[in-house]
Structure formats: structure tokens, C-alpha cells
Design an enzyme around this catalytic site. Structure first.
Site, mmCIF file in Angstrom:
data_model
loop_
_atom_site.group_PDB
_atom_site.id
_atom_site.type_symbol
_atom_site.label_atom_id
_atom_site.label_comp_id
_atom_site.label_asym_id
_atom_site.label_seq_id
_atom_site.Cartn_x
_atom_site.Cartn_y
_atom_site.Cartn_z
ATOM 1 N N GLU A 409 0.817 -1.215 0.000
ATOM 2 C CA GLU A 409 0.000 0.000 0.000
ATOM 3 C C GLU A 409 0.851 1.266 0.000
ATOM 4 O O GLU A 409 0.725 2.129 0.865
ATOM 5 C CB GLU A 409 -0.963 -0.039 1.194
ATOM 6 C CG GLU A 409 -2.013 -1.125 1.002
ATOM 7 C CD GLU A 409 -2.961 -1.276 2.177
ATOM 8 O OE1 GLU A 409 -4.135 -1.585 1.937
ATOM 9 O OE2 GLU A 409 -2.522 -1.109 3.334
ATOM 10 N N GLU A 478 -4.377 -10.238 0.069
ATOM 11 C CA GLU A 478 -5.237 -10.122 1.244
ATOM 12 C C GLU A 478 -6.659 -10.438 0.798
ATOM 13 O O GLU A 478 -7.121 -9.954 -0.232
ATOM 14 C CB GLU A 478 -5.197 -8.720 1.848
ATOM 15 C CG GLU A 478 -3.853 -8.317 2.421
ATOM 16 C CD GLU A 478 -3.850 -6.896 2.988
ATOM 17 O OE1 GLU A 478 -4.957 -6.373 3.279
ATOM 18 O OE2 GLU A 478 -2.764 -6.311 3.103
#
Length: 946
Positions: A409, A478
Site C-alpha cells: 500500500e 489479502e
């Protein structure tokens, strides 16, 4: 003392070139233990001259190393997910910058002065300046990465002084915005290492495996003087840099982690090494190891301990690995930083595929559309590359690592591309992962977070525009956010991973709740989360999102995941059963199969089930074993268990199971209806006493009860309250948490009592018509509840069923149905039909943030009993869902920690037709359509006996 280094975006200085992590027979000194410590609120207030031996630290306190200072009474932990806890003004940080000074005296004998020596720090958060005996060694940044400093000429015989100044905030903090607690200090090992002249400066073992021939090829990048011995392969004192082939070796895989014990040696140093032969490739759009597609049954693992934070003890790390293996997990993504190197050694030993992830995340810049994000800023380029280089060099010898990850991220940019190119040049034998490269311009796998099942299906079918997305392997780095009660919908993901070869599985978010252990003033334990330490900016309990509770107790989500991840599938066929081998590499020779036959939950027969050799990907249909005739509901359960002990579980450990229905339930026989008796204050019908004005059941077999009444509400889960179109918001707007009950008609007949009601929220026009029809036999009280929507409903329902309160003495539960753990519509694969027992307290799941829990599905009958043997039996016609607890749903909804829940003098039951699914909407997709509970015509039939 200048502190300009704190806001310098460049990496630290003074450290040695990164190298592999290893220990040898050379001398070493663990410098852990109690250090003298002082925390100052900012840099200017930190004392001068701390690096000198004559500095007086008698007024300081002791602080253990490794540790975080916030967990020892110095400052407070703070949790944020995305937001930086300071103004975003890179590379500048607040003037209020807590600074911890550490001093450690240690004694050496004269032999240490005869050879070079290195001082190694394995992890300091976030920036540290280091001195030895008054001499500055340098500055280190990169909290979860090692730094080594040459110290041989600075050592003294006798007493030595090591001083470290650690700053909580630095320019490096902008690169470390991972979803976790902000915790500071020297939290990994500090070690003094002798480096003998003529020793082994570094090494890289390349151990490749040819799956077509079984040949192993070995070479070592190291000093030419180094010799290699592998006694198992009859190799002795072989020049390590000279490649050698072996005609036949056993390969390393996560399922069979074969490690060859070897030794690298020079005349002055020896290093014990563990060698795993394996080859990673990308072929046919798939990640393959040793020529076989890998199905990543994975989890994301932060380093966390409820008392020690990221200073995780070795025995705890080992317990993590053993729990993973015991629950059919085969892969770990080291989110979002390289772990302590001991964890990777455990992955080599026990067998886990690893995505090793760089210590890099800048998520907080996403709030500003990534303006000034370091990922594309040249002034941060060296810091990015430095972090990647230190990880790769430290961890390059681990066969368990099969992909490198650039971080998490952090958006994208030239700095990531540079990291990828350096890594590819340095290690072409491992593919590169980074979810932030959405175009897949510089990575080798297409990675996504929380893609819903429809999108995964499209990707698997190749129905995407980007040609790179069609040709690369696909991973969910994820998925299935394991926050609170959940995750739901795992089965559908598994079916897609097995249907589409390029969709190679994923990694559940995440392994463990990051709760910090605390106690109330009266000594009751609970686990703290964001906001519990007075943080002005925090993300609440979003840090409580794991498959383990903080004390490492497995949650129901982990039990469900173990069932989903089973590498063996056992299912029914038309006239028998099917065994499927879903291992990546191994046969089923390590397993034993046996069966049990149970009638009404009681075992009536058992036996072994012979299963022939099945290679990976193969299946076989078998006839049912010879079974005796039975009466009553009968189930056949097949168990696949470990045949012998392994390092992570004993023989007999359950790997997989399947159930087949054999004989259906026998319909109950009625013993004859009884008549209603009218009294001035109540109506009597068999075991039941009713209020003549409301038609409500007030007693059952002489015991006072409250209810049953229609119940539509549940204490909302984290997923109900999730960030994308939360169901809980719609439910509250529809007033389902405060419905009112209007009695429309009470009609006592000769042998039945009909109570007609309407259940509806105040101020709104829709509702639910609910008819209670009560009848009785000589030994039972029966209820048929008929439900029908009235008006136009705007939303789904949390639950549909009845609420009933009974005396608190009925606190022991025995039931025939799904169990032993809780289950819900989209999280029920781990529930086995059988006979189960528990106390009411044991039925509770102690989620750190209290919420709906404890539901048992497909209950045929349940008995609640007292210590003196009184029994209340509830039977379903045919089944119901059961929840039993000592507090109301409203109290559960209001609680924020487990210590907020106070038992009442009643047991509060929910007897449900159904509940809404769980989903993963706390971060991922919501409840799939087939598991959403819509208002509909329905009926629930129950029988009460006492």
C-alpha cells in the site's frame, strides 16, 4: 548534538554492506537484558554527552532489550491503520519527538581484541544513532531490518559502553505506515559477533531441483576459500564456489520440507547450513515450485504478542508455525515487513511457502491522492532500494521464500520499479510481488486485495482488459478480512481457486488480533485496542482482525479456515464416497483414514478405511464400508489423520473429515392432545402457563420464563458494521433494533392457543405478521410460529427467530446438531453433525470487541440442565439454530470489551430459523446473495419438554 539525520530521507550511514543472517562457531555475545533507559519528550530535552563513559545515568530506569518502551510504562501505544499520527509534511516530523536513550555496559576478555568484530542490531524503531566507547558508529533506519557496524578496533578488554539514541519519529516513519501499533525502541536482538580473519564474510546457497530427472544442482556464492560438506550426500570439503550436481535428491516443499544438513567452513570459521533443493518458476501463467502449481492456502502474519508487541519470543513464533500447520495453512505473507529471521528458519524447518515483504508502506498518502508520495520522489530513491537490498541479502538462503514483495500500500512509481529491477538482477530465481503495481509493469504476479468472488471468476476466465492480467498468475495477497465474527464466504473463494489454474489462492487478513493485554482495577483481564490509550487519532478495533485472539487462542474463523484449506476432500457419491488429494506435491501415504458411525450422536460402529496411493490431483471413488443397520438419524464420518508424529503435530491429528447421511431422522410420535385450562390469572396448556391478556408464555414446567417472542436483531458484528454499505446501518435505519409487538388476537380453543401479533419498528409502515399456535401433549408443549412480511421491507434481516429467557440455573447444554463450535450461514463448513456438550459460558466466543457469537446450527434437539439434574429439552421440527448466553442481546451490543459483560440471573436463548450471513465487509466484500436473509414467509416448529 546535531539531529539533522532525523529528517534526512536518505537511509542511515556507517553500517556495513548487508549480508546473509547466520550464526557460526565464532564467538558471540548477546547484549540483550536490562539497559539503562531515559525517555525525553523531544530531541532538545534529551541529555548531552550520553555517549561518554563518565556520563551519570544513575537517575535513569532499567528497560529490557528487546522490548518497546511504550509497553514498559514509557509513553503509550497508539494505533492507526492508514493515517499518520503526525502532520504529513515529508520528510519533516514533529518537534514533539519522544527520544529514548539506552546505555549498556558489558565486559570482554582480551581475546575479543585479536580479531575483527561486528555489532549487529536486528530491529530498532524508528531511527537510531549509535556509539561504542564514546565513538559514533552511525545511524540506522528501517525499523524491521538489520544493521551491522564494524567495531573491532573500538573494543576494550574489560568494560565497554554501548549507547543508542532512538527517535520515535523520523523521515523513515513516512515509509513505515503499516496497519499496526506505533511502538518504539530496540525490539529485536543486539549481538556482538566476532568475525575471524579468513572467516566466512557472506554466502548464498543456490540449490536447484530438476523435477523431470530428480537431479539437484548446488552452488554457493561466497569467498573462494570456503569449503562445503554435506555428509548425507557424501560431499566433504568441496570447494563451495564450484558447482556440483547430485543424481538424486529429495526436494524441499512446504508439504515435505526436506533439509540437508551441511557445513560451510574455512580454517577459522564454520557455519552450519540447512539446504533445501527447490526451483521456482512461472509457467503457463502459474507460479510453480518443482514443476507443480502451488495453491497458496495462506495467511498474513504481523509480528505481535499481547505483552511484548513486535518483540515476539522464539517459542511464540514456533507456536505460530505449529498452529498454522495444524490448521492446514501452507503459506505466509510477512505483512508488511521482514520478520525476525528466526521465524523464517522455522518456515524452512516446518514447511511454509513465504512471501517475504519489504519494510515499506506509505498508505497515509492515499488520503491526498498520493501527492508527495515517496514512491516516485527521487530524494527517497536510495531509502527504497536500501530497504529492499537489506531484506534480500539477509533472507536469501531460505528455501521457504519463493517470492519477494516490494512492500504494501505504497501506490507506485519509479522507486518501486528500481527496487524490482535490482531484485530481479540480484535474484532471478524468485518472482517479484507487489499489489500496488496495478498495471503489472514491473512485477511477476498479478496481486489484488479483497476482490469479490465475481471479479476473481472474471480474472480466472481471462475476462479482463489488461493483457498482463490475463497472462500472469493471480494472487489475493489479502482477502477474507478476519475481523470479529467471521470471515464468511470462504468456500466460494476456494471453489474459484480450484476451478481456475491461474488463480492460485491467497492470504487471509490476518493471523492474529493485535490486542494489548490489560486489566481492570479489580484484576479482570481484557485486551486493549485503538483509543484505549487516549490516542487523539486512532482506528479503534480495526487492529483486532485476526484468526487468533491476542493470547493465541484459535478463533472459530481459524477452525473454519482449516476445513476450507483441507488438502484432502471427502465427499459423498451416489453409492459411496470420494477421496480427493489436493496436496501440491505429496501422496496421501502420511495419512490414515478411519470411519465412525453415529446414531443420534452415539457411536455404534467404527473401522479403518483402506485408501490406495493417491498422487497430487488424483481422486478415487470407494464403496461405503460394511455398516450395521440402525434406527434413528445416522451419520457416517470419515477422518483423515496423521499416521505418524510430525514436528508440528502428533500421530492422530485430524487433517480432514467428511460426513455422509446414512439414515434419516424418525418423525416424532404425538402422545395425545391435552385441553386448555382456564384460571383467573393464567391459561394452562400442558407444561405451559400463559398470560390470558397477552398470550405470552410465562411458565414452563413450573419454571418462570420470559418469552418466546419474535426476535429480528443481533448484536452487530464488525462485518455488519463494515465500511462498504454496512448492513447494520440499514438495519438501524429500519428500526429493527427496537421493534414493538402488538397483540392482534388471542384465541384459546379447546386444545390449542392461537396468538396473532404484528412485529414492527416505530414510525414506519412495514412489519411482520407472527402467529403463535400452541398445542400440548401429555409430556410436551408445542409451538408453531408462522411468519409473513407485511408491507414493503427496505432491507434484509439480522436474524429471524425467537427470544426466550429461562432461569439461570439451566447452564449446562447438550445438543444433537452442528458443532462443536459456532457456525453461520456462510461460515458452517467446520460444523459436524453430532452430540455435543458445553456450559453456557463455554458456548460464548470471547471476541475482543463483543458482538454476535455462539450460534449452533442445525440443532435437532438441545437439553439445558441444572446441577441437580432438572432438564429443559427443546426439539426442532426438524431443526433450529441455538444461541444461549447469560446477558441480553442489548447488553452484548453495548459492550466494548469483554469485561463490560455482566451475567444476569437468566439464560437468554435465541431459537432461530436463520441468521444473515457474516461476509467480510469490515474491509472486504459483503455477504454473498445466497446468504442474505430477506423477509419471507416462514415457519418454525418447536417442542418443549421438562
Amino acid at each position: 548534538m546535531s539531529s539533522s539525520y532525523v529528517e534526512d530521507p536518505a537511509p542511515g550511514h556507517g553500517s556495513l554492506r548487508p549480508r546473509a543472517y547466520f550464526r557460526s562457531d565464532a564467538r558471540s555475545l548477546d547484549l540483550g537484558g536490562d539497559w539503562r533507559f531515559l525517555l525525553s519528550p523531544n530531541i532538545p530535552s534529551a541529555p548531552e554527552g550520553i555517549e561518554y563513559p563518565e556520563f551519570d545515568d544513575s537517575g535513569w530506569t532499567d528497560l529490557p532489550v528487546p522490548a518497546h518502551w511504550q509497553l514498559h510504562g514509557h509513553g503509550k501505544p497508539a494505533y492507526t491503520n492508514v493515517n499518520y499520527p503526525f502532520p504529513v509534511d515529508p520528510p519533516r516530523v514533529p518537534s514533539d519527538n519522544p527520544t529514548g536513550d539506552y546505555r549498556r555496559r558489558f565486559t570482554l576478555d582480551g581475546d575479543w581484541l585479536t580479531q575483527p568484530a561486528v555489532l549487529r542490531f536486528d530491529g530498532i524503531d524508528s531511527c537510531a544513532r549509535i556509539w561504542l566507547n564514546g565513538n559514533e558508529l552511525g545511524v540506522t533506519k528501517g525499523s524491521r531490518l538489520p544493521s551491522e557496524f564494524e567495531v573491532g578496533p573500538l573494543l576494550r578488554a574489560g568494560e565497554n559502553l554501548l549507547v543508542v539514541r532512538v527517535h520515535q519519529w523520523s523521515a523513515a516513519s513516512y515509509l513505515e505506515d503499516q496497519d499496526m501499533w506505533w511502538l518504539s525502541g530496540i525490539f529485536r536482538a543486539v549481538t556482538l559477533l566476532a568475525r575471524p580473519a579468513g572467516g566466512i564474510p557472506d554466502y548464498w546457497i543456490h540449490a536447484d531441483y530438476d523435477h523431470r530427472t530428480g537431479r539437484g544442482t548446488l552452488s554457493v556464492d561466497t569467498d573462494p576459500a570456503v569449503r562445503l560438506s554435506i555428509p548425507e550426500l557424501d560431499l566433504h570439503d568441496h570447494p563451495a564456489t564450484q558447482p556440483i550436481s547430485f543424481a538424486a535428491v529429495d526436494p524441499w516443499s512446504a508439504e515435505e520440507p526436506r533439509l540437508y544438513q551441511g557445513e560451510l567452513a574455512t580454517d577459522t570459521e564454520r557455519v552450519q547450513v540447512r539446504i533445501g533443493f527447490r526451483t521456482v518458476s512461472i509457467e503457463d501463467g502459474q507460479v510453480k515450485v518443482n514443476g507443480r502449481r502451488v495453491f497458496f492456502r495462506g495467511v498474513n502474519r504481523h509480528e505481535h504478542h499481547p505483552d511484548h508487541g513486535r518483540a515476539v519470543p522464539l517459542d511464540t513464533a514456533r507456536a505460530d508455525v505449529e498452529l498454522m500447520k495444524q490448521h492446514n495453512i501452507n503459506a505466509v505473507r510477512t505483512s508488511h515487513y521482514p520478520p525476525d529471521p528466526a521465524f523464517l528458519a522455522l518456515c524452512d524447518e516446518y514447511g511454509l511457502w513465504v512471501i517475504d515483504e519489504c519494510d515499506l508502506e506509505t498508505h497515509g498518502f492515499g488520503k491526498f491522492d498520493w501527492d508527495r508520495n515517496p514512491g516516485d520522489d527521487p530524494q527517497w530513491s536510495d531509502a527504497y532500494l536500501d530497504r529492499m537490498r537489506r531484506m534480500v541479502e539477509r533472507d536469501k538462503n531460505h528455501p521457504s521464500i519463493i517470492l519477494w514483495s516490494l512492500g504494501n500500500e505504497g501506490h507506485t512509481g519509479a522507486n518501486f520499479a528500481r527496487m524490482a529491477q535490482w531484485t530481479r538482477d540480484r535474484d532471478p530465481g524468485r518472482p517479484i510481488h507487489y499489489e500496488g503495481d496495478l498495471d503489472c509493469a514491473y512485477v511477476d504476479v498479478y496481486s489484488r486485495m479483497y476482490a469479490h468472488t465475481q471479479e476473481v471468476d472474471r480474472i480466472g476466465r481471462g475476462e479482463v482488459d489488461n493483457p498482463r492480467h490475463r497472462e500472469l498468475p493471480f494472487l489475493l495477497c489479502e482477502y477474507a478480512h478476519a475481523m470479529g465474527n467471521g470471515p464468511g464466504g470462504l468456500l466460494e473463494y476456494r471453489e474459484l481457486f480450484e476451478r481456475h489454474p491461474r488463480c492460485q489462492g491467497g492470504f487471509i487478513w490476518e493471523w492474529i488480533d493485535h490486542g494489548i493485554r490489560r486489566h481492570t482495577p479489580d484484576g479482570r483481564e481484557y485486551f486493549a485496542y485503538g483509543g484505549d490509550f487516549g490516542e487523539t487519532i486512532h482506528d479503534g478495533n480495526f487492529v483486532i482482525d485476526g484468526l487468533l485472539f491476542p493470547d493465541r487462542t484459535p478463533s472459530p474463523g481459524l477452525t473454519e479456515l482449516a476445513k476450507i484449506y483441507e488438502p484432502v476432500r471427502i465427499t459423498a457419491t451416489t453409492d459411496g464416497l470420494r477421496i480427493e488429494n489436493h496436496h501440491d506435491h505429496t501422496t496421501l501415504s502420511h495419512l490414515t483414514f478411519h470411519w465412525t458411525l453415529e446414531t443420534e450422536g452415539t457411536q455404534v460402529a467404527q473401522g479403518e478405511l483402506p485408501v490406495p496411493t493417491l498422487h497430487s490431483g488424483q481422486s478415487i471413488d470407494l464403496p461405503l464400508p460394511e455398516l450395521p443397520a440402525t434406527q434413528g438419524e445416522t451419520w457416517l464420518t470419515i477422518h483423515a489423520t496423521l499416521a505418524t508424529d510430525t514436528p508440528w503435530a502428533k500421530a492422530g491429528h485430524l487433517i480432514a473429515w467428511g460426513q455422509l447421511p446414512i439414515t434419516p431422522a424418525t418423525p416424532p410420535v404425538r402422545t395425545g392432545a391435552v385441553r386448555i385450562l382456564h384460571a383467573p390469572t393464567e391459561l394452562r396448556l400442558g407444561l405451559g402457563g400463559f398470560d390470558p391478556h397477552t398470550g405470552t408464555l410465562t411458565s414452563l414446567g413450573g419454571h418462570r420464563v420470559t418469552g418466546p417472542r419474535v426476535d429480528l436483531w443481533r448484536a452487530t458484528t464488525d462485518n455488519d458494521r463494515g465500511e462498504h454499505h454496512p448492513d447494520a446501518t440499514a438495519w438501524r435505519e429500519a428500526g429493527l433494533h427496537r421493534v414493538q409487538h402488538r397483540v392482534a388476537q388471542i384465541h384459546p380453543g379447546d386444545t390449542e392457543l392461537l396468538v396473532r401479533t404484528r412485529v414492527a419498528p416505530p414510525g414506519l409502515a412495514f412489519g411482520l405478521l407472527a402467529d403463535y399456535l400452541w398445542t400440548a401433549d401429555t409430556d410436551s408443549l408445542r409451538l408453531r410460529l408462522d411468519l409473513a412480511p407485511d408491507g414493503e421491507w427496505p432491507c434484509t434481516l439480522p436474524r429471524l427467530g425467537l427470544r426466550l429467557a429461562i432461569p439461570g440455573a439451566f447452564d449446562r447444554v447438550r445438543w444433537f446438531g452442528g458443532g462443536p463450535g459456532e457456525a453461520y450461514a456462510d461460515s458452517r463448513q467446520a460444523a459436524r453433525i453430532g452430540l455435543h456438550t458445553a456450559t453456557v459460558d463455554e458456548l460464548q466466543t470471547p471476541y475482543v470487541f463483543p458482538q454476535e457469537n455462539g450460534n449452533r446450527i442445525d440443532v435437532r434437539w438441545a437439553e439445558l440442565s441444572t446441577v441437580d439434574g432438572q432438564v429443559l429439552r427443546i426439539e426442532g421440527l426438524p431443526t433450529f439454530d441455538l444461541t444461549a448466553r447469560r446477558w441480553t442481546t442489548e447488553a452484548l451490543e453495548a459492550a466494548r470489551h469483554t469485561t463490560d459483560l455482566t451475567p444476569t440471573d437468566q439464560i437468554h436463548l435465541n431459537l432461530d430459523l436463520a441468521q444473515h450471513g457474516l461476509g467480510t465487509n469490515s474491509c472486504g466484500p459483503g455477504v454473498l446473495p445466497q446468504y442474505r436473509l430477506h423477509p419471507r414467509k416462514a415457519a418454525l416448529e418447536l417442542v418443549f419438554r421438562i
